[in-house]
Design an enzyme around this catalytic site. Structure first.
Site, PDB file in Angstrom:
ATOM      1  CD  GLU A 169    -116.901-107.694 -91.098  1.00 30.33           C
ATOM      2  OE1 GLU A 169    -116.990-108.891 -90.749  1.00 30.33           O
ATOM      3  OE2 GLU A 169    -115.851-107.205 -91.539  1.00 30.33           O
TER       4      GLU A 169
ATOM      5  CG  ASN B   4    -111.101-106.358 -90.916  1.00 31.59           C
ATOM      6  OD1 ASN B   4    -112.114-106.809 -90.389  1.00 31.59           O
ATOM      7  ND2 ASN B   4    -111.099-105.213 -91.579  1.00 31.59           N
TER       8      ASN B   4
ATOM      9  CG  ASP C 197    -112.936-106.760 -94.478  1.00 32.73           C
ATOM     10  OD1 ASP C 197    -113.223-107.201 -93.350  1.00 32.73           O
ATOM     11  OD2 ASP C 197    -113.411-105.702 -94.922  1.00 32.73           O
TER      12      ASP C 197
END
Length: 298
Positions: free
Chosen positions: A24, A154, A204
């Site tokens: 991430e 997100n 996302d």
């Protein structure tokens, strides 16, 4: 009249075989020409120097979801319940402030610095508990909660002129756009902007390019899609792994797109099918990104 939108397609290739459990927070640091990204669940901060191909990682003692460059040097780590300064030369960590320390259920998730040099960050339940997450803004050293009751917040990113922020609660499938005032604070309620609730994959992480288009990772679909000003898909990056999480423009000209991925929740069979899941991917689109502002703590 033909209203079809032409969709460009690119193929991403393996950049670093890092195999994060949950990759991430890719972030380009123009100061030292390094890309940083996190393995949240593996408690690691990875880095890559594109000019030399050299890469490595730091092992941390807590989960971190973003490492963003600070005005004045060094990085700020967005940790599971704290913000810390990080010296990349010595590896030393210095506490800055805590958040949600009284709530062991949550951890940090998505985060990005806005056009005013302020940090937006989100929290979520460690087991994606419904409604456990929140959205915050760290402005000149003071942390303010902007929204609560989110499940997997997100896609935090910002327009070049600072007039809009985007975010999503991944479980809803809808990307929201929020008007901002001249100081970067939200005005009114966020509005639905792009709906992926009936398509393959869940929205996302996201980043905005120099043409004002948004690059959105679709978790579970193996794609990063490029959305125009109306939230329509005009480009598609295809990956050989199914769980892309976020992307970032990097390199001296900001024309190289790096994409983090994950193998979280995979069975042994899925790992055999996607052996490089969790690694860092790269694609040359010819499209330039935006310079990410340095974070101001005061």
């Amino acid at each position: 009249m033909n209203t079809d939108i032409s969709v460009s397609t690119w193929q991403a290739e393996l950049a670093v075989d890092s195999r994060c459990t949950l990759g991430e927070g890719p972030q380009w640091n123009a100061i030292n020409q390094r890309l940083y990204w996190c393995d949240i669940l593996g408690k690691r901060l990875h880095w890559l120097s594109p000019a030399t191909g050299e890469s490595g990682h730091y092992q941390l003692d807590h989960m971190v979801s973003l490492a963003t460059p600070l005005e004045g040097g060094g990085l700020l780590l967005v940790g599971e319940d704290r913000l810390c300064r990080f010296d990349t030369n010595s590896g030393s960590v210095e506490a800055f402030c805590d958040f949600e320390t009284d709530n062991p259920v949550t951890r940090s998730n998505d985060a990005r610095v806005d056009r005013h040099g302020s940090l937006w960050l989100s929290t979520m339940g460690k087991k994606a508990e419904k409604g456990a997450g929140s959205l915050y803004r760290l402005h000149r050293g003071e942390l303010t909660r902007l929204r609560s009751g989110l499940t997997i917040p997100n896609a935090i990113c910002f327009s070049a002129d600072g007039c809009f922020a985007w975010f999503t609660d991944t479980v809803t499938g809808v990307v929201m756009r929020w008007a901002l005032d001249s100081e970067g604070w939200p005005e009114g309620e966020p509005q639905p902007w792009a709906d992926f609730s009936s398509t393959l994959g869940n929205p996302d992480g996201a980043v905005v390019d120099s043409e004002g288009c948004l690059w959105l990772a679709l978790w579970g679909a193996g794609q990063v899609v490029r959305l125009n000003h109306d939230g329509k898909v005009i480009g598609r990056v295809e990956l050989p792994v199914s769980q892309p999480s976020c992307s970032a423009f990097a390199g001296p000209d900001l024309k190289t797109l790096y994409i983090t991925t994950a193998q979280e929740g995979f069975s042994a069979e899925q790992l055999a099918q996607e052996p490089t899941a969790g690694s860092l991917y790269v694609v040359e689109t010819g499209i330039k990104g935006l310079v990410e502002p340095l974070l101001k703590l005061s």
